[in-house]
Design a protein around this motif. Structure first.
Motif, PDB file in Angstrom:
ATOM      1  N   GLN A  67       0.840  -1.200   0.000  1.00 10.48           N
ATOM      2  CA  GLN A  67       0.000   0.000   0.000  1.00 10.48           C
ATOM      3  C   GLN A  67       0.876   1.251   0.000  1.00 10.48           C
ATOM      4  OE1 GLN A  67      -2.081  -1.202   3.500  1.00 10.48           O
ATOM      5  NE2 GLN A  67      -3.801  -2.065   2.366  1.00 10.48           N
ATOM      6  N   TYR A  68       1.919   1.249   0.794  1.00  6.19           N
ATOM      7  CA  TYR A  68       2.829   2.396   0.824  1.00  6.19           C
ATOM      8  C   TYR A  68       3.452   2.618  -0.557  1.00  6.19           C
ATOM      9  CZ  TYR A  68       6.529   5.585   2.191  1.00  6.19           C
ATOM     10  OH  TYR A  68       7.348   6.691   2.275  1.00  6.19           O
ATOM     11  N   ASN A  69       3.940   1.538  -1.157  1.00  6.08           N
ATOM     12  CA  ASN A  69       4.606   1.649  -2.454  1.00  6.08           C
ATOM     13  C   ASN A  69       3.654   1.947  -3.605  1.00  6.08           C
ATOM     14  OD1 ASN A  69       7.612   1.172  -2.296  1.00  6.08           O
ATOM     15  ND2 ASN A  69       6.844  -0.472  -1.004  1.00  6.08           N
ATOM     16  N   SER A  70       2.347   1.770  -3.382  1.00  3.31           N
ATOM     17  CA  SER A  70       1.373   2.132  -4.414  1.00  3.31           C
ATOM     18  C   SER A  70       0.657   3.434  -4.035  1.00  3.31           C
ATOM     19  CB  SER A  70       0.373   0.998  -4.645  1.00  3.31           C
ATOM     20  OG  SER A  70      -0.346   0.700  -3.472  1.00  3.31           O
ATOM     21  N   LEU A  71       1.265   4.178  -3.118  1.00  4.57           N
ATOM     22  CA  LEU A  71       0.813   5.521  -2.707  1.00  4.57           C
ATOM     23  C   LEU A  71      -0.545   5.528  -2.005  1.00  4.57           C
ATOM     24  CD1 LEU A  71       1.941   7.502  -5.901  1.00  4.57           C
ATOM     25  CD2 LEU A  71       3.331   6.722  -3.973  1.00  4.57           C
ATOM     26  N   GLN A  72      -0.932   4.399  -1.423  1.00  4.88           N
ATOM     27  CA  GLN A  72      -2.157   4.307  -0.633  1.00  4.88           C
ATOM     28  C   GLN A  72      -1.781   4.530   0.835  1.00  4.88           C
ATOM     29  OE1 GLN A  72      -4.745   0.856  -1.761  1.00  4.88           O
ATOM     30  NE2 GLN A  72      -3.031   0.384  -3.133  1.00  4.88           N
ATOM     31  N   PHE A  73      -1.374   5.749   1.137  1.00  6.48           N
ATOM     32  CA  PHE A  73      -0.760   6.032   2.429  1.00  6.48           C
ATOM     33  C   PHE A  73      -1.706   5.881   3.619  1.00  6.48           C
ATOM     34  CE2 PHE A  73       1.825   8.661  -0.603  1.00  6.48           C
ATOM     35  CZ  PHE A  73       2.913   7.813  -0.596  1.00  6.48           C
ATOM     36  N   ALA A  74      -2.980   6.207   3.460  1.00  3.54           N
ATOM     37  CA  ALA A  74      -3.920   6.074   4.581  1.00  3.54           C
ATOM     38  C   ALA A  74      -4.059   4.611   4.995  1.00  3.54           C
ATOM     39  CB  ALA A  74      -5.285   6.658   4.215  1.00  3.54           C
ATOM     40  N   LYS A  75      -4.247   3.730   4.015  1.00  6.69           N
ATOM     41  CA  LYS A  75      -4.357   2.301   4.315  1.00  6.69           C
ATOM     42  C   LYS A  75      -3.049   1.772   4.905  1.00  6.69           C
ATOM     43  CE  LYS A  75      -7.722   0.757   0.853  1.00  6.69           C
ATOM     44  NZ  LYS A  75      -7.881  -0.152  -0.303  1.00  6.69           N
ATOM     45  N   ALA A  76      -1.933   2.176   4.304  1.00  5.22           N
ATOM     46  CA  ALA A  76      -0.632   1.706   4.778  1.00  5.22           C
ATOM     47  C   ALA A  76      -0.406   2.127   6.231  1.00  5.22           C
ATOM     48  CB  ALA A  76       0.487   2.248   3.892  1.00  5.22           C
ATOM     49  N   ALA A  77      -0.693   3.392   6.528  1.00  6.34           N
ATOM     50  CA  ALA A  77      -0.477   3.906   7.883  1.00  6.34           C
ATOM     51  C   ALA A  77      -1.285   3.104   8.907  1.00  6.34           C
ATOM     52  CB  ALA A  77      -0.849   5.388   7.948  1.00  6.34           C
ATOM     53  N   LYS A  78      -2.535   2.818   8.578  1.00  8.06           N
ATOM     54  CA  LYS A  78      -3.391   2.071   9.512  1.00  8.06           C
ATOM     55  C   LYS A  78      -2.887   0.641   9.695  1.00  8.06           C
ATOM     56  CE  LYS A  78      -7.249   5.095   8.735  1.00  8.06           C
ATOM     57  NZ  LYS A  78      -8.403   5.393   7.931  1.00  8.06           N
ATOM     58  N   ASN A  79      -2.432   0.018   8.623  1.00  7.32           N
ATOM     59  CA  ASN A  79      -1.889  -1.341   8.754  1.00  7.32           C
ATOM     60  C   ASN A  79      -0.571  -1.338   9.516  1.00  7.32           C
ATOM     61  OD1 ASN A  79      -3.713  -3.277   7.699  1.00  7.32           O
ATOM     62  ND2 ASN A  79      -3.310  -2.520   5.643  1.00  7.32           N
ATOM     63  N   TYR A  80       0.289  -0.382   9.247  1.00  2.00           N
ATOM     64  CA  TYR A  80       1.543  -0.288  10.012  1.00  2.00           C
ATOM     65  C   TYR A  80       1.238  -0.080  11.502  1.00  2.00           C
ATOM     66  CZ  TYR A  80       4.661   0.191   5.897  1.00  2.00           C
ATOM     67  OH  TYR A  80       5.392  -0.011   4.741  1.00  2.00           O
ATOM     68  N   ASP A  81       0.289   0.809  11.802  1.00  6.33           N
ATOM     69  CA  ASP A  81      -0.101   1.031  13.205  1.00  6.33           C
ATOM     70  C   ASP A  81      -0.558  -0.273  13.850  1.00  6.33           C
ATOM     71  OD1 ASP A  81       0.428   3.772  13.157  1.00  6.33           O
ATOM     72  OD2 ASP A  81      -1.684   4.376  13.036  1.00  6.33           O
ATOM     73  N   ALA A  82      -1.392  -1.028  13.131  1.00  4.89           N
ATOM     74  CA  ALA A  82      -1.928  -2.290  13.670  1.00  4.89           C
ATOM     75  C   ALA A  82      -0.808  -3.300  13.911  1.00  4.89           C
ATOM     76  CB  ALA A  82      -2.982  -2.863  12.722  1.00  4.89           C
ATOM     77  N   ILE A  83       0.119  -3.421  12.980  1.00  3.25           N
ATOM     78  CA  ILE A  83       1.253  -4.349  13.135  1.00  3.25           C
ATOM     79  C   ILE A  83       2.114  -3.930  14.323  1.00  3.25           C
ATOM     80  CG2 ILE A  83       3.457  -5.042  12.074  1.00  3.25           C
ATOM     81  CD1 ILE A  83       1.068  -6.554  10.976  1.00  3.25           C
ATOM     82  N   ARG A  84       2.376  -2.630  14.425  1.00  2.38           N
ATOM     83  CA  ARG A  84       3.187  -2.116  15.526  1.00  2.38           C
ATOM     84  C   ARG A  84       2.535  -2.405  16.880  1.00  2.38           C
ATOM     85  NH1 ARG A  84       2.372   3.640  15.283  1.00  2.38           N
ATOM     86  NH2 ARG A  84       0.597   3.073  16.576  1.00  2.38           N
ATOM     87  N   ASP A  85       1.220  -2.293  16.937  1.00  2.00           N
ATOM     88  CA  ASP A  85       0.511  -2.373  18.215  1.00  2.00           C
ATOM     89  C   ASP A  85      -0.007  -3.763  18.570  1.00  2.00           C
ATOM     90  OD1 ASP A  85       0.987   0.338  18.408  1.00  2.00           O
ATOM     91  OD2 ASP A  85      -1.002   0.912  17.694  1.00  2.00           O
TER      92      ASP A  85
END
Length: 170
Positions: A67-85
């Motif tokens: 998602q990050y590499n396809s410029l879908q930053f909102a989705k990427a940010a939420k997934n990264y947050d979920a993985i981190r937490d």
């Protein structure tokens, strides 16, 4: 048949992900972006169908990367947050914490460029009229999320060489 469906969905997403990485390495960025989108869609589909799979943690991280590499930053940010937490695993925790900071930053940039979020100039005291007091400005939800992601990243990786720069920028 569920095992077969799971393997096929995962295999398809991995294939697109690998193709995207190869295209990116070759400098074919538009084609890579399209493949990253396909991979992200595949990973998302996998997570919808198999949310409790043993591979779900890793798949969610790969989804965020695509998602990050396809410029879908909102989705990427939420997934990264979920993985981190998540408490499920910590294999990608540090990478996800940093990825969340980058994704929230890029999302804010994207929103500011499209005029959906105001961009404020940083004024030094010499740039401000004499006697004018700075007024507080409410932060947008994305800006609050960036600050939370930054705090989490610095807490998780306080000795990382990127931590001072990340915390300064936020």
């Amino acid at each position: 048949t569920q095992d077969l469906a799971e393997r096929n969905l995962y295999g398809s997403a991995v294939y697109h992900h690998q193709q995207a990485l190869a295209l990116k390495q070759q400098g074919k960025l538009e084609a890579a972006k399209t493949m990253f989108e396909a991979a992200a869609t595949g990973y998302e589909g996998y997570l919808v169908r198999f949310p409790r799979s043993k591979a779900a943690y890793e798949v969610q991280f790969f989804a965020a990367e695509c998602q990050y590499n396809s410029l879908q930053f909102a989705k990427a940010a939420k997934n990264y947050d979920a993985i981190r937490d998540t408490g499920a695993d910590d294999k990608y925790r540090k990478e996800a914490a940093y990825g969340a900071v980058l994704a929230w930053s890029k999302l804010i940039e994207q929103l500011q460029d499209s005029k959906k979020l105001p961009k404020y100039a940083v004024l030094r005291s010499k740039d401000r009229p004499e006697g004018e007091k700075p007024q507080p400005i409410a932060l947008a939800p994305e800006e609050r999320s960036l600050i939370a992601a930054t705090d989490a990243y610095v807490q998780i990786s306080p000795t990382d060489e990127r931590a001072p720069g990340v915390s300064y920028k936020a």
